[in-house]
Design an enzyme around this catalytic site. Structure first.
Site, mmCIF file in Angstrom:
data_model
loop_
_atom_site.group_PDB
_atom_site.id
_atom_site.type_symbol
_atom_site.label_atom_id
_atom_site.label_comp_id
_atom_site.label_asym_id
_atom_site.label_seq_id
_atom_site.Cartn_x
_atom_site.Cartn_y
_atom_site.Cartn_z
ATOM 1 N N ASP A 165 -19.888 72.119 99.614
ATOM 2 C CA ASP A 165 -20.152 70.913 98.859
ATOM 3 C C ASP A 165 -21.769 70.282 99.053
ATOM 4 O O ASP A 165 -22.327 70.250 98.010
ATOM 5 C CB ASP A 165 -19.237 69.978 98.597
ATOM 6 C CG ASP A 165 -17.740 70.285 98.009
ATOM 7 O OD1 ASP A 165 -17.902 71.595 97.754
ATOM 8 O OD2 ASP A 165 -16.874 69.535 97.897
ATOM 9 N N ALA A 166 -22.007 70.190 100.218
ATOM 10 C CA ALA A 166 -23.152 69.684 100.477
ATOM 11 C C ALA A 166 -24.613 70.499 100.068
ATOM 12 O O ALA A 166 -25.250 70.117 99.629
ATOM 13 C CB ALA A 166 -23.247 69.252 102.132
ATOM 14 N N ARG A 193 -9.569 63.585 68.975
ATOM 15 C CA ARG A 193 -8.963 63.381 67.477
ATOM 16 C C ARG A 193 -8.744 61.924 67.050
ATOM 17 O O ARG A 193 -8.855 61.774 65.828
ATOM 18 C CB ARG A 193 -7.661 64.120 67.668
ATOM 19 C CG ARG A 193 -6.889 64.016 66.381
ATOM 20 C CD ARG A 193 -5.648 65.003 66.470
ATOM 21 N NE ARG A 193 -4.881 64.980 65.365
ATOM 22 C CZ ARG A 193 -3.999 64.020 64.917
ATOM 23 N NH1 ARG A 193 -3.681 62.957 65.665
ATOM 24 N NH2 ARG A 193 -3.560 64.050 63.611
ATOM 25 N N ASP A 234 -24.751 70.248 96.444
ATOM 26 C CA ASP A 234 -25.570 68.988 95.992
ATOM 27 C C ASP A 234 -26.961 69.277 96.410
ATOM 28 O O ASP A 234 -27.570 68.594 95.552
ATOM 29 C CB ASP A 234 -24.949 67.868 96.695
ATOM 30 C CG ASP A 234 -23.299 67.628 96.523
ATOM 31 O OD1 ASP A 234 -23.035 67.979 95.509
ATOM 32 O OD2 ASP A 234 -22.840 66.885 97.321
ATOM 33 N N LYS A 263 7.866 75.205 68.047
ATOM 34 C CA LYS A 263 7.769 74.716 69.354
ATOM 35 C C LYS A 263 8.905 75.480 70.322
ATOM 36 O O LYS A 263 9.834 75.844 69.697
ATOM 37 C CB LYS A 263 8.328 73.278 69.248
ATOM 38 C CG LYS A 263 7.271 72.211 68.513
ATOM 39 C CD LYS A 263 6.106 72.280 69.219
ATOM 40 C CE LYS A 263 5.380 71.099 69.023
ATOM 41 N NZ LYS A 263 5.977 69.629 69.132
ATOM 42 N N GLU A 303 -8.940 72.843 71.699
ATOM 43 C CA GLU A 303 -8.051 72.065 73.089
ATOM 44 C C GLU A 303 -8.500 72.058 74.116
ATOM 45 O O GLU A 303 -8.725 73.048 74.679
ATOM 46 C CB GLU A 303 -6.862 72.853 72.845
ATOM 47 C CG GLU A 303 -5.433 71.887 73.479
ATOM 48 C CD GLU A 303 -4.910 71.055 72.583
ATOM 49 O OE1 GLU A 303 -5.259 70.956 71.253
ATOM 50 O OE2 GLU A 303 -4.141 70.453 72.947
ATOM 51 N N ASP A 336 -1.221 72.726 75.449
ATOM 52 C CA ASP A 336 -0.649 71.575 75.649
ATOM 53 C C ASP A 336 -1.794 70.727 76.153
ATOM 54 O O ASP A 336 -1.701 70.510 77.519
ATOM 55 C CB ASP A 336 0.621 71.168 76.336
ATOM 56 C CG ASP A 336 1.446 69.899 75.933
ATOM 57 O OD1 ASP A 336 0.801 69.218 75.028
ATOM 58 O OD2 ASP A 336 2.343 69.759 76.576
ATOM 59 N N SER A 346 -2.805 67.282 61.855
ATOM 60 C CA SER A 346 -1.782 67.653 63.063
ATOM 61 C C SER A 346 -1.022 68.845 62.003
ATOM 62 O O SER A 346 -1.350 69.140 61.089
ATOM 63 C CB SER A 346 -0.994 66.593 63.335
ATOM 64 O OG SER A 346 -0.354 65.829 62.295
ATOM 65 N N LEU A 347 0.027 69.179 62.916
ATOM 66 C CA LEU A 347 0.675 70.431 62.285
ATOM 67 C C LEU A 347 2.002 69.989 61.883
ATOM 68 O O LEU A 347 2.608 69.177 62.650
ATOM 69 C CB LEU A 347 0.633 71.519 63.474
ATOM 70 C CG LEU A 347 -0.519 72.199 63.559
ATOM 71 C CD1 LEU A 347 -0.635 73.332 64.657
ATOM 72 C CD2 LEU A 347 -1.150 72.997 62.363
HETATM 73 S S1 IVH Z 1 -4.785 74.334 64.593
HETATM 74 C C1 IVH Z 1 -5.782 72.188 61.091
HETATM 75 N N1 IVH Z 1 -4.364 75.879 66.900
HETATM 76 O O1 IVH Z 1 -1.675 71.086 68.391
HETATM 77 C C2 IVH Z 1 -5.601 72.961 62.280
HETATM 78 N N2 IVH Z 1 -3.773 73.549 66.973
HETATM 79 O O2 IVH Z 1 -0.341 68.847 65.877
HETATM 80 C C3 IVH Z 1 -4.870 72.090 63.364
HETATM 81 N N3 IVH Z 1 -3.025 72.912 69.282
HETATM 82 O O3 IVH Z 1 -3.521 68.379 67.388
HETATM 83 C C4 IVH Z 1 -4.837 72.574 64.754
HETATM 84 N N4 IVH Z 1 -3.374 74.921 70.130
HETATM 85 O O4 IVH Z 1 -4.401 69.905 69.581
HETATM 86 C C5 IVH Z 1 -4.263 74.634 66.364
HETATM 87 N N5 IVH Z 1 -4.253 77.380 68.580
HETATM 88 C C6 IVH Z 1 -3.942 75.852 68.124
HETATM 89 C C7 IVH Z 1 -3.731 74.908 68.851
HETATM 90 C C8 IVH Z 1 -3.633 73.830 68.414
HETATM 91 C C9 IVH Z 1 -2.936 73.680 70.567
HETATM 92 C C10 IVH Z 1 -2.656 71.347 69.216
HETATM 93 C C11 IVH Z 1 -3.832 70.607 68.558
HETATM 94 C C12 IVH Z 1 -3.333 69.841 67.431
HETATM 95 C C13 IVH Z 1 -1.855 70.006 67.563
HETATM 96 C C14 IVH Z 1 -0.996 70.163 66.502
#
Ligand code: IVH
Length: 676
Positions: free
Chosen positions: A36-37, A140, A40, A321, A180, A121, A85-86
């Site tokens: 690390d040093a 977000r 740096d 999910k 992500e 995630d 969101s989805l």
């Molecule tokens: S698409 C309009 N693709 O899942 C498109 N989301 O509620 C919206 N996430 O907040 C997201 N992997 O953080 C998409 N391959 C992926 C993803 C992804 C993780 C997360 C993202 C979003 C949440 C969905």
């Protein structure tokens, strides 16, 4: 003798290459070659040279990744296209239903091609590139407004600071990329070891670690955290002239972004998607990062656009999910909590247990019916589950392990906080404390009023709220604004500086937006999202105070129950009085109206009513396209309707339109306007 310019230039170049190589060895290959040093020293030398020759600094220089100064507070950043969101699916039936919905939308039976990606995630982030340079990165937040974390994102080595040019496909002047940020599992384990060896608390799971690392005010700390990022979307894909999500990811990859996840796959039918899901679920724990499911996306960008989005989520995607993780533990107590609206919620307190990486010691039991149905009692051994962000819940009791002499749970007859009566209205599942002045309700209300998406009053947390209410100093949000230094000084453990900070925050909160204020009022069923819709539709508080259910229900997203809740709130004299006190001169909260998002379409801001059958598209698609053009679809014709679209065999809405002199569009007219 001073070194020649060329020599300096070449030394800088060598240092950059060396540092980048060591970064890669350290962060990606886990095989550092120097201490690390030594690292740096190289870094320091480069910094000095660049400081002496600022004209030689380039955005790609590794110093630019950790060069940002610490910030005092994250600045808010508005997302030009909301970060949605989805919708979630939890089993194959949900997925098949999603596929059916898509087909129904197009009135088609053909297989749909889907791009399927692991749902990592982590933390969703928006990147903005202008002329190929990374100019901004933000979280977000609530989907509309996030926090500026540019300095922190720059420390992630796989995020390009400049895009790689591509002769065939030049990048646009402005590119909004979404993805992500996450922490790889192995790095997460190492980070936690380091935390513990320093006597610091470990992170509960990789997502918390990623979020915590990203929300550091000092980018130098973020730089020491092994974050990585996958990009999976852009704000307006139709502008990039790509046909599919798959091609989009390839295009982004060509520009130097980490967009193509090798685990992602194109599936030519929903059956293939289900097969892929089963395969990935098997291998789920072999992946180098935590996944909580799959994201299924309609592959064709033009079909995506025709499907459009609701204000909450795209119609062309579904998060499928993985099954939530379950654990067993013992219930030690059942406590009844009182919420903002007086709702009584039974909560199980349990022996702490680890579920999907998080310590869980409390789980909601929802309401009396739920507790009775599951017959949860103190002393019971229970199975609990936790899925993603969802609050942990008790799935069932293991009857065989019930000890003797347990007592069935029953709701208290009086409020556990203020002792007032408790009622359960017919048709409702919840019990409520009838006392609007119940300290629990007041506290929750104040907490909500001060929260980030509401008036965002920094420094007004739950502990202080408890004190203020218990000392009888504050009874409602308006009282907050008559607090003074002298009054605050009487509170135990209140330093003058924090008192002054609170007063400043209160003063600052007086300039706010209409949507924040509506949200802050805490109307039942009105979250951030509906508050925004109400602000956009009414433009000011006064017309909202005088609205009625019919007018509200004409707004596409508002149904009878929500409309009633808003009217009940607005006609309540106490609420009107509170709103008046907050906005009149003495306190003087001022509300800026929302900036109307103009889509540039002639339908932007217009209200339309559909009647009859359209030849070229389903009713669903017509609605969706009006909405994406910025228009609203109402269920009934009124003076406020701008257009009635008449298909074949129109109903009585056509006659109403004629009576009220509302402009009528034929299907052809309608299609032409949509094209404009
Ligand atoms: S698409 C309009 N693709 O899942 C498109 N989301 O509620 C919206 N996430 O907040 C997201 N992997 O953080 C998409 N391959 C992926 C993803 C992804 C993780 C997360 C993202 C979003 C949440 C969905």
């Amino acid at each position: 003798m001073t070194e020649g310019k060329e020599e300096i230039k070449s030394r800088i170049e060598t240092l950059r290459q060396e540092i980048n190589r060591h970064n890669r060895l350290y962060y990606q290959e886990d095989a550092p070659e120097i201490s690390d040093a030594e690292y740096d020293r190289l870094f320091h030398e480069l910094k000095e040279l660049e400081a002496a020759h600022p004209e030689l600094i380039t955005p790609e220089s590794p110093t630019q990744r950790v060069g940002a100064e610490p910030v005092e507070k994250f600045t808010p950043v508005e997302h030009p296209v909301p970060m949605l969101s989805l919708d979630n699916g939890f089993n194959p039936e949900d997925v098949l239903e999603f596929d059916k919905r898509v087909k129904r939308f197009f009135n088609s039976t053909e297989d749909i091609s889907y791009m399927v990606e692991p749902k990592i995630d982590g933390v969703a982030v928006a990147l903005v590139y202008e002329a190929g340079q990374l100019v901004s990165a933000s979280t977000r937040g609530n989907g509309y407004v996030g926090e500026d974390v540019t300095g922190n994102i720059k420390t992630i080595l796989t995020v390009p600071l400049t895009l790689t040019p591509n002769k065939d496909k030049p990048f646009p002047d402005r590119l909004d990329v979404r993805g992500e940020v996450y922490m790889p599992l192995e790095d997460f384990a190492q980070l936690n070891q380091r935390q513990e060896s320093k006597g610091l608390a470990p992170f509960a799971n990789p997502r918390n670690a990623a979020a915590g690392s990203l929300r550091q005010l000092d980018p130098r700390i973020t730089a020491t955290r092994p974050l990585n990022m996958f990009c999976y979307a852009v704000a307006r894909p139709e502008l990039l002239e790509v046909d599919t999500q798959f091609e989009l990811l390839k295009l982004l990859t060509g520009w130097g972004m980490r967009a193509y996840n090798p685990e992602a796959e194109v599936c030519e039918s929903i059956q293939e998607v289900l097969k892929f899901y089963n395969e990935l679920e098997q291998r789920r724990h072999e992946l180098p990062y935590e996944v909580d499911g799959l994201v299924i996306k309609v592959n064709s960008i033009s079909l995506q656009n025709r499907l459009g989005t609701t204000t909450r989520s795209p119609r062309w995607a579904l998060a499928f999910k993985f099954a939530p993780e379950v654990e067993t533990t013992v219930v030690k107590a059942i406590e009844v909590q009182v919420g903002r609206t007086g709702a009584l919620t039974p909560v199980a307190h349990m022996e702490p247990v680890q579920v999907s990486g998080v310590m869980v010691s409390r789980a909601t039991l929802h309401n009396e019916d739920e507790v009775k149905r599951k017959d949860v009692r103190v002393g019971d051994t229970v199975i609990i589950q936790r899925a993603g962000d969802v609050i942990p819940e008790v799935v069932r009791v293991i009857q065989e392990e019930r000890p003797e002499n347990t007592i069935p749970f029953s709701m208290p007859e009086t409020c556990p906080v203020c002792g007032s009566g408790v009622v359960r209205l017919s048709g409702e599942a919840v019990h409520r404390c009838v006392n609007a002045a119940c300290p629990a309700q007041i506290k929750q209300h104040l907490f909500h009023f001060a929260s980030k998406d509401a008036l965002d009053i920094d420094g007004l947390g739950s502990k202080l709220i408890d004190l203020l209410v218990d000392q009888d100093m504050v009874h409602d949000p308006a009282d907050l604004y008559s607090l003074t230094l002298e009054k605050l000084a009487d509170l135990p453990r209140m330093a003058e500086k924090s008192a002054q900070n609170l007063l400043n925050a209160l003063e600052g909160s007086k300039k706010t937006t209409l949507e924040r204020f509506i949200f802050a009022l805490g109307i039942r069923h009105v979250g951030v999202h509906l508050a925004r819709i109400l602000a956009e539709n009414y433009g000011a508080l006064e017309p909202l105070l005088e609205t009625d259910a019919k007018e509200l229900e004409a707004i596409y997203e508002i149904g009878p129950e929500v409309a009633q809740s808003i009217v009940t709130f607005m006609t309540n004299l106490k609420n009107r009085d509170l709103i008046q006190r907050l906005t009149e001169e003495k306190i003087g909260i001022t509300l800026s109206p929302p900036v109307k998002s103009d889509t540039g379409s002639p339908l932007s801001g217009k209200s339309l009513v559909l009647t009859g059958t359209l030849k070229t598209m389903t009713r669903e698609e017509a609605k969706a396209r009006i909405q994406s053009a910025g228009g609203r679809v109402a269920g009934s014709v009124s003076k406020k309707t701008d257009y009635v679209v008449g298909g074949e065999n129109p109903g009585k809405k056509m006659t109403q339109a004629e009576e009220l002199n509302v402009k009528i569009l034929s299907e052809e007219d309608f299609l032409k306007i949509l094209e404009e």
